[in-house]
Design a protein around this motif. Sequence first.
Motif, PDB file in Angstrom:
ATOM      1  N   HIS A 144      54.443  55.805  47.645  1.00 21.01           N
ATOM      2  CA  HIS A 144      53.905  56.387  46.417  1.00 21.01           C
ATOM      3  C   HIS A 144      54.921  57.358  45.805  1.00 21.01           C
ATOM      4  O   HIS A 144      55.143  57.359  44.582  1.00 21.01           O
ATOM      5  CB  HIS A 144      52.582  57.087  46.728  1.00 21.01           C
ATOM      6  N   GLY A 172      47.701  62.336  45.354  1.00 23.67           N
ATOM      7  CA  GLY A 172      46.892  61.411  46.112  1.00 23.67           C
ATOM      8  C   GLY A 172      45.841  62.157  46.905  1.00 23.67           C
ATOM      9  O   GLY A 172      45.791  63.388  46.908  1.00 23.67           O
ATOM     10  N   LEU A 173      45.019  61.396  47.569  1.00 25.93           N
ATOM     11  CA  LEU A 173      43.968  61.948  48.435  1.00 25.93           C
ATOM     12  C   LEU A 173      44.276  61.587  49.882  1.00 25.93           C
ATOM     13  O   LEU A 173      44.764  60.499  50.166  1.00 25.93           O
ATOM     14  CB  LEU A 173      42.610  61.372  48.049  1.00 25.93           C
ATOM     15  N   LEU A 223      46.635  58.457  43.599  1.00 24.12           N
ATOM     16  CA  LEU A 223      45.816  58.664  42.407  1.00 24.12           C
ATOM     17  C   LEU A 223      46.624  58.284  41.171  1.00 24.12           C
ATOM     18  O   LEU A 223      47.832  58.509  41.130  1.00 24.12           O
ATOM     19  CB  LEU A 223      45.374  60.126  42.302  1.00 24.12           C
ATOM     20  N   PRO A 224      45.948  57.736  40.175  1.00 18.08           N
ATOM     21  CA  PRO A 224      46.659  57.333  38.948  1.00 18.08           C
ATOM     22  C   PRO A 224      46.909  58.521  38.020  1.00 18.08           C
ATOM     23  O   PRO A 224      46.435  58.569  36.896  1.00 18.08           O
ATOM     24  CB  PRO A 224      45.690  56.314  38.328  1.00 18.08           C
ATOM     25  N   ILE A 225      47.656  59.504  38.536  1.00 16.35           N
ATOM     26  CA  ILE A 225      47.939  60.718  37.783  1.00 16.35           C
ATOM     27  C   ILE A 225      49.452  60.892  37.727  1.00 16.35           C
ATOM     28  O   ILE A 225      50.134  60.706  38.722  1.00 16.35           O
ATOM     29  CB  ILE A 225      47.323  61.959  38.483  1.00 16.35           C
ATOM     30  N   ALA A 236      44.679  66.390  35.933  1.00 21.00           N
ATOM     31  CA  ALA A 236      43.858  65.625  36.867  1.00 21.00           C
ATOM     32  C   ALA A 236      42.403  65.565  36.439  1.00 21.00           C
ATOM     33  O   ALA A 236      41.570  65.053  37.173  1.00 21.00           O
ATOM     34  CB  ALA A 236      43.960  66.234  38.260  1.00 21.00           C
ATOM     35  N   VAL A 262      40.605  59.282  35.782  1.00 20.31           N
ATOM     36  CA  VAL A 262      40.975  59.742  37.127  1.00 20.31           C
ATOM     37  C   VAL A 262      39.736  60.179  37.897  1.00 20.31           C
ATOM     38  O   VAL A 262      39.569  59.845  39.073  1.00 20.31           O
ATOM     39  CB  VAL A 262      42.010  60.887  37.048  1.00 20.31           C
ATOM     40  N   TYR A 321      37.888  57.148  38.930  1.00 27.02           N
ATOM     41  CA  TYR A 321      38.606  56.485  40.013  1.00 27.02           C
ATOM     42  C   TYR A 321      38.307  57.165  41.346  1.00 27.02           C
ATOM     43  O   TYR A 321      38.049  56.493  42.356  1.00 27.02           O
ATOM     44  CB  TYR A 321      40.110  56.508  39.728  1.00 27.02           C
ATOM     45  N   MET A 322      38.329  58.499  41.369  1.00 26.15           N
ATOM     46  CA  MET A 322      38.059  59.223  42.619  1.00 26.15           C
ATOM     47  C   MET A 322      36.622  59.017  43.073  1.00 26.15           C
ATOM     48  O   MET A 322      36.356  58.879  44.270  1.00 26.15           O
ATOM     49  CB  MET A 322      38.378  60.705  42.455  1.00 26.15           C
ATOM     50  N   LEU A 353      36.413  55.495  44.490  1.00 29.04           N
ATOM     51  CA  LEU A 353      37.114  55.452  45.772  1.00 29.04           C
ATOM     52  C   LEU A 353      36.250  56.065  46.865  1.00 29.04           C
ATOM     53  O   LEU A 353      36.105  55.498  47.960  1.00 29.04           O
ATOM     54  CB  LEU A 353      38.455  56.189  45.674  1.00 29.04           C
TER      55      LEU A 353
END
Length: 140
Positions: free
Chosen positions: A67, A87-88, A109-111, A120, A125, A128-129, A132
């Motif tokens: 990433h 990311g997470l 994460l798509p940030i 964020a 986003v 998405y979280m 997920l």
Amino acid sequence: MEVEPVSTSSTAAAQAAAAPLDKSDARYTFDETRLATLRSSAPWQNDPKYLQSATFSPSAVMKMLMHCHSGVEKGLKKGGNPIEVMGLMLGRPDPDTPKTLVVTDVFPLPIEGFETRVIADDQDVVNYMIELGESLERTR
């Protein structure tokens, strides 16, 4: 001479159960009872500095590196500096090593971030979280 078929999955499972754990792999297995006890006592709720170290699974490290590398490439393609990525991390406290978090998986994460700011709170986003998190609840 007749050969009796042997199930490779049962043979592999038996060998894995009989083989002692390598010390480096021992961290990624755990006693569910001890983990449940630790989670129910939740010492991190009373002490915000309870977790003092973290260990990462090799697959989590590789995912993070990939990433990060994608952020470098994306930023350089735009003609500038590498972009910051986010990311997470997913993990659990280690009942065998107090105050240690074992990170078992990571998710990009798509940030996109820059030196001065990372946005964020974009609705995409956030969605998405949420998706997920719901997916992880169903599969873990």
